[in-house]
Structures are given as C-alpha cells and as structure tokens.
Design a protein around this motif. Structure first.
Motif: not given
Length: 206
Positions: A1-2, A4-12, A99-102
């Motif tokens: 996820x990291x 592939x960039x999928x965790x940039x704006x998604x999290x849990x 939520x890496x951006x956050x």
C-alpha cells in the motif's frame, strides 16, 4: 500500500487484544477510534480512550502547519484535521495507520498500549470499530452482551451467546445509522466471553 501510494490519502483505525486466559489479563493496543470494552454483566469495567482531536493533538497539528476545525461528515460532528486552507483530509482522529499525507501535519501512528488489564471469570471482551461506537455506547454494548449471554445456557451456550452478541451489536449500530440517514460507517464487532481461566469462546460478526 505504501509503495503503491494507496496509503497516502487512506488509512484505518485498529485495535488488538491479546487475552492471557491463564493469567486472567488482557493486553490491548489501539490506534484511532476503534475501541475495546471489558464488561462484567451489564457493568463496564474498562474501555480504551479514543484518539480524538483533543487540545494536545490540536497544538501538535497547528505546530506542524495544519489546522483543526469542526465539520459534520455523515452525521458525525467532530473536530477534524485539515491542511491549512483546505477541506482535506478531514480526519476526526489524531492517530491512524496509513494516512501518510496527514502524518505530515501531526497525525501519529503510535498505538496506546494497555497492559495487564484484569479479567474476571464471566467477563466479556468487546472489540468494535468506530461505526459501532458512534451509535452504541459502551454501557449499551455491555447490556447487549449480558442479554445475549442470558439467552444461552450449557456448555455450548457461550459460543452461541458470543455470536448473538456480536451480531446484535452490529445490527443495532446499523439500524441507528439508517435511522439517522446518510452514509453508514464501517461496522465490525468481536465478542469474547471468558468463562474460566482455561475456557474461552470467540465469535465475531462484521
């Protein structure tokens, strides 16, 4: 996820409970606003503290260049974290996985760990996502768990009761989301009854 960039704006959020039945204790770790509740009968004995956007978190976010504002999303009014001047990401929790951006504006990923929380014989361990706790209080969850246990007797009763309790929690939360209108948040519940130090029954419903 990291990667592939999928965790940039998604999290849990996440909550983990390790039950040591022999010692009669539970160790829990959580990030965000999923929660663990331990009850005995209808009484709540322990609950984890959600990582809300409190004053300490707000100061951390502002110091990192973000801002905190109240906003209602899907019927949930809460203090939320934003990039300054933008309506994103809008997190209502100060800690999350992903939520890496956050994370660049003060959202942390380190869990809160509670060790050696005592479990009495007959206790119920309830782990549920925020979609449950937004609509069902810990006291109501304890009452639902206790009622389910009272309906089942015998050796196999606790396993059936755990299943009934988990499904009842999910159903009650879903019903209240529907009544409120709008989107339905993620709803997952796990219920564990500790019958004795050597006997556990686990059932879950999602």
């Amino acid at each position: 996820l990291h990667r592939g960039g999928l965790a940039d704006w998604s999290g849990t959020t996440a909550t983990v409970a390790i039950i040591d039945a022999e010692a009669g204790v539970v160790v829990s770790a959580h990030v965000g606003d999923s929660r663990i509740v331990i009850s005995h009968g209808p009484q709540v004995l322990f609950q984890s503290a959600d990582h809300d956007v409190d004053e300490d978190a707000s100061r951390r976010v502002v110091a990192a260049g973000g801002e905190v504002r109240r906003m209602t999303v899907s019927g949930v009014d809460a203090r939320r974290i934003f990039f300054a001047g933008y309506d994103a990401p809008g997190l209502s929790m100060s800690r999350a996985l992903g939520d890496l951006q956050a994370s660049t504006i003060g959202v942390l990923s380190e869990p809160t760990i509670n060790t050696c929380v005592e479990l009495a014989t007959g206790s119920a361990v309830i782990v549920a996502s925020d979609g449950v706790w937004e609509k069902v209080s810990p006291e109501e969850a304890a009452a639902i768990s206790f009622a389910a246990l009272a309906t089942e007797q015998g050796v196999d009763g606790r396993g059936a009761a755990a299943s009934i309790a988990a499904k009842a929690l999910v159903a009650e939360a879903r019903s209240r989301w529907i009544q409120a209108g709008g989107d339905i948040d993620d709803i997952t519940a796990v219920v564990v009854y500790l019958d004795s130090v050597a006997d556990q029954d686990l059932s879950f419903s999602a």
